[in-house]
Enzyme design. Structure first.
Site, mmCIF file in Angstrom:
data_model
loop_
_atom_site.group_PDB
_atom_site.id
_atom_site.type_symbol
_atom_site.label_atom_id
_atom_site.label_comp_id
_atom_site.label_asym_id
_atom_site.label_seq_id
_atom_site.Cartn_x
_atom_site.Cartn_y
_atom_site.Cartn_z
ATOM 1 C CE LYS A 102 11.011 -13.176 -10.280
ATOM 2 N NZ LYS A 102 11.689 -12.505 -9.224
ATOM 3 C CD GLU B 203 7.197 -13.030 -8.289
ATOM 4 O OE1 GLU B 203 7.117 -12.325 -7.277
ATOM 5 O OE2 GLU B 203 8.237 -13.110 -8.972
ATOM 6 C CG ASN C 273 1.076 -0.085 4.723
ATOM 7 O OD1 ASN C 273 0.654 -1.209 4.466
ATOM 8 N ND2 ASN C 273 2.355 0.219 4.675
ATOM 9 N N GLY C 274 -1.466 -1.734 6.423
ATOM 10 C CA GLY C 274 -1.289 -2.775 7.433
ATOM 11 C C GLY C 274 -2.601 -3.467 7.756
ATOM 12 C CD GLU D 264 13.869 -15.400 -8.001
ATOM 13 O OE1 GLU D 264 13.298 -15.826 -6.996
ATOM 14 O OE2 GLU D 264 13.645 -14.270 -8.472
ATOM 15 C CE LYS E 93 10.312 -4.292 -5.840
ATOM 16 N NZ LYS E 93 10.442 -5.600 -6.455
ATOM 17 C CB CYS F 256 -0.954 0.006 1.170
ATOM 18 S SG CYS F 256 -0.951 1.468 2.169
ATOM 19 C CG HIS G 188 12.226 -39.492 -4.490
ATOM 20 N ND1 HIS G 188 12.299 -40.761 -3.963
ATOM 21 C CD2 HIS G 188 13.508 -39.124 -4.724
ATOM 22 C CE1 HIS G 188 13.563 -41.130 -3.854
ATOM 23 N NE2 HIS G 188 14.317 -40.156 -4.320
ATOM 24 C CD1 TRP H 70 -1.506 -6.118 -2.954
ATOM 25 C CD2 TRP H 70 -1.602 -6.686 -0.793
ATOM 26 N NE1 TRP H 70 -1.346 -7.481 -2.861
ATOM 27 C CE2 TRP H 70 -1.403 -7.861 -1.554
ATOM 28 C CE3 TRP H 70 -1.710 -6.805 0.594
ATOM 29 C CZ2 TRP H 70 -1.294 -9.122 -0.974
ATOM 30 C CZ3 TRP H 70 -1.604 -8.071 1.162
ATOM 31 C CH2 TRP H 70 -1.394 -9.204 0.375
ATOM 32 N NE ARG I 286 4.814 1.132 -0.021
ATOM 33 C CZ ARG I 286 5.873 0.984 0.777
ATOM 34 N NH1 ARG I 286 7.070 1.214 0.304
ATOM 35 N NH2 ARG I 286 5.732 0.623 2.018
#
Ligand code: GLU
Length: 610
Positions: free
Chosen positions: A487, A490, A100-101, A483, A605, A2, A506, A75, A27
């Site tokens: 990516k 995302e 925010n939070g 990673e 982010k 946010c 396995h 967000w 954000r």
């Protein structure tokens, strides 16, 4: 998460607020809103579902005027993304709040306030702050006092900004868990969740600390600590460039930031390897003493940073001979863990504000960690302030939500940390020189890798109709496969998994068919023959593979395999080198899929909520 911006000025602030939101949009981008107090002491609030651009257009059609205002890009945590749930939230046409939070006790506060006759319009946790301030103001002399009483009743994390339409001279801000920075101007002052938002209007900033409440007016800023005592928070000039938020010639921030990696790493190395020797002061005062005493390293991180930490575990144990564990911050913080003697806690976070990682650091101090070090990209952030040592990655502002240059510069920092710790644990001069030389060779090597872009772009077409993908790697390439998979999911929304190649048999081998592309990271190293056996296991089951390998690894393209020729590099830096082709692959697949590369759905982010 946010973005918050607020201003108390003598000029109209709506444009400043909206520009600030645009700079913070990474954000959160579910909805955006602004509230400004006009000359008749009326609140003018405009909110829109979706991106800041929607809000900007609405304000163009119906401008708002006034010198005191607050704004927010959301967000969503509580309540769907919608115009009603967008901030600012307003109580009785007077009190406006952005937040925010997460307010964890919002349900009980909501019931209490409903009992007092307050009507809730949104599903958010935030709205309780709005009505609570309104309620407390009935028995308080000032808005500041009302906010101080309010925050005492809030549980959870917040960065919040409150204003009252009857008072154009002040806004009140409070911080607990979510970052807020004050920007100082001439006859005007500002607040934001990140300095980026305020760079067009000021360069002078001070950070609020945990529990601070501040009153911001045009000519004055008064800050009070948790106990209500006046405190000073040192103001500093920021030396970031004004246009670091610019996309330049690139179509997306992510592509720009991918291409910035050679420069980012050059900056990260600058002045730190003097005459081939690591300057230990890079990590801060007392680093030598701390590294000398370290017998165990515990790494804590989330998301992409967790993957860099995983690579570091291979480096620390193999190169520095020091034991190392790595754990996801949200797990570590909620379990009882054993603390080995003389342990160093290493946190990794791009923003330095990652809520779970910060909580893990605070916990570590309580449970007996000897010392702490953070690998971080944002100077002055909470993790930097609260850690004993810090390695600043100097990647520059990273705007794309999917991390690129922050990740590779974290790896550079972690390799330097390995070198520093290794120096105290018997690492040979030869090995030290090898690591140093490898690091120095990185920027040029990455330039070579970036030249693969167009062939990777061609490859991406194969993924256009795929719904799943499997990434394989071994040793320190296993985290790179992870990673790569992260990516891809995302930004292209293709379901991707990464496995240590030896684990295939396995379970995941059952998934292999022509519809499941398998991406293999395969530099020539000690494990290459083992990896080749795993590749054969996939081939035998009709799988289609995309193998990123150097010439020495000896793969060749055929019906079942496309080989992407990655330049030969030293083993030590191979995890960094092989990251880039996977970033490019995800980027080009996302372009084909037509997704929102820089602001992928549901994400944001700087994860300041737990
Ligand atoms: N919890 C609040 C909400 O869902 C704030 C979220 C944010 O930080 O944007 O509205």
């Amino acid at each position: 998460m946010c973005g918050i911006v607020g201003a108390v000025a003598q000029r109209d602030v709506a444009d400043i607020l909206v520009e600030g939101l645009k700079r913070l949009e990474y954000r959160g981008y579910d909805s955006a809103g602004v509230a400004v107090i006009n000359n008749n002491n009326e609140l003018q609030a405009t909110k829109r579902l979706g991106k800041v651009q929607e809000l900007a257009q609405a304000l163009e059609q119906q401008p708002v005027t006034g010198g005191t205002g607050i704004a927010h890009t959301r967000w969503a945590t509580h309540g769907i993304p919608s115009e009603v749930n967008a901030h600012p939230h307003v109580s009785n046409n007077t009190i406006a709040v952005v937040h925010n939070g997460i307010i964890e006790n919002h349900q009980s506060l909501r019931s209490q306030l409903q009992g007092l006759g307050y009507e809730f319009l949104s599903q958010t946790d935030t709205e309780v702050i709005t009505h609570l301030v309104h309620h407390e103001l009935k028995t308080s002399d000032t808005l500041l006092a009302a906010v101080q009483k309010t925050v005492k009743q809030l549980e959870g994390a917040y960065g919040t900004v409150v204003m009252d339409s009857r008072d154009q001279d002040n806004i009140i801000v409070a911080r607990s868990g979510s970052p807020l920075v004050i920007g100082y101007g001439l006859g005007e002052n500002f607040i934001a969740s990140d300095i980026m938002a305020l760079l067009p209007v000021t360069r002078k900033f001070s950070y609020l600390e945990e529990g601070d409440v501040a009153q911001i007016s045009r000519f004055n800023v008064s800050i009070f600590d948790t106990h209500g005592e006046p405190v000073e928070r040192e103001a500093k000039e920021a030396n970031v460039s004004h246009d670091s938020g610019d996309k330049g010639e690139y179509r997306h921030y992510m592509l720009k930031e991918t291409y910035e990696q050679p420069t980012a790493i050059r900056n990260s190395l600058e002045g730190r390897l003097v005459g081939g020797m690591l300057d230990i002061n890079t990590f801060g005062e007392g680093a030598d003493e701390i590294f000398k005493n370290v017998e165990h390293v515990q790494i804590i991180a989330c998301g992409t940073s967790y993957h860099s930490g995983m690579v570091a575990r291979y480096w620390l144990e193999e190169l520095a001979g020091v034991s190392c564990n790595i754990e996801i911050a949200s797990e570590f913080r909620y379990r009882k863990s054993f603390v080995p003697k003389n342990s160093l806690l290493v946190t990794i976070s791009q923003s330095g504000e990652t809520a779970d990682t910060l909580a893990a650091l605070r916990l570590a101090k309580e449970i007996g960690y000897q010392s702490s070090l953070v690998i971080c990209n944002v100077p002055g952030s909470s993790l930097v302030r609260e850690s004993d040592l810090a390695f600043m990655t100097r990647a520059g502002a990273e705007i794309g939500v999917a991390s690129t240059k922050a990740f590779t510069t974290q790896l550079v920092g972690l390799l330097m940390m390995t070198l520093a710790i290794g120096q105290h644990h018997g690492m040979s001069d030869k090995k030290q020189a090898e690591i140093t030389q490898s690091l120095m060779s990185l920027p040029a090597k990455l330039d070579e890798v970036l030249a693969l872009a167009s062939s990777i772009e061609d490859l991406a077409e194969d993924f256009a109709d795929k719904h799943h993908a499997l990434f394989l790697g071994r040793g320190d390439q296993y985290p790179i496969a992870m990673e790569g998979a992260l990516k891809l999911k995302e930004i292209s929304y293709i379901h991707a998994e990464a496995y240590a190649a030896g684990e295939l048999k396995h379970g995941p081998l059952a998934l292999i068919d022509a519809e499941m592309p398998v991406i293999v990271v395969a530099p020539k190293n000690d494990l290459i023959e083992k990896l080749k056996s795993n590749v054969e296991e996939v081939r035998a089951r009709g799988g289609l593979m995309y193998v990123f390998a150097d010439n020495d690894a000896n793969f060749s393209s055929d019906d079942t395999m496309k080989v992407i020729d990655v330049p030969v590099c030293d083993d030590i830096i191979a995890p960094i080198v092989y990251t880039l082709p996977l970033q490019l692959l995800s980027y080009y697949v996302a372009i084909i899929k037509g997704t929102d590369v820089d602001q992928p759905r549901n994400l944001a982010k700087s994860v300041t909520v737990e």
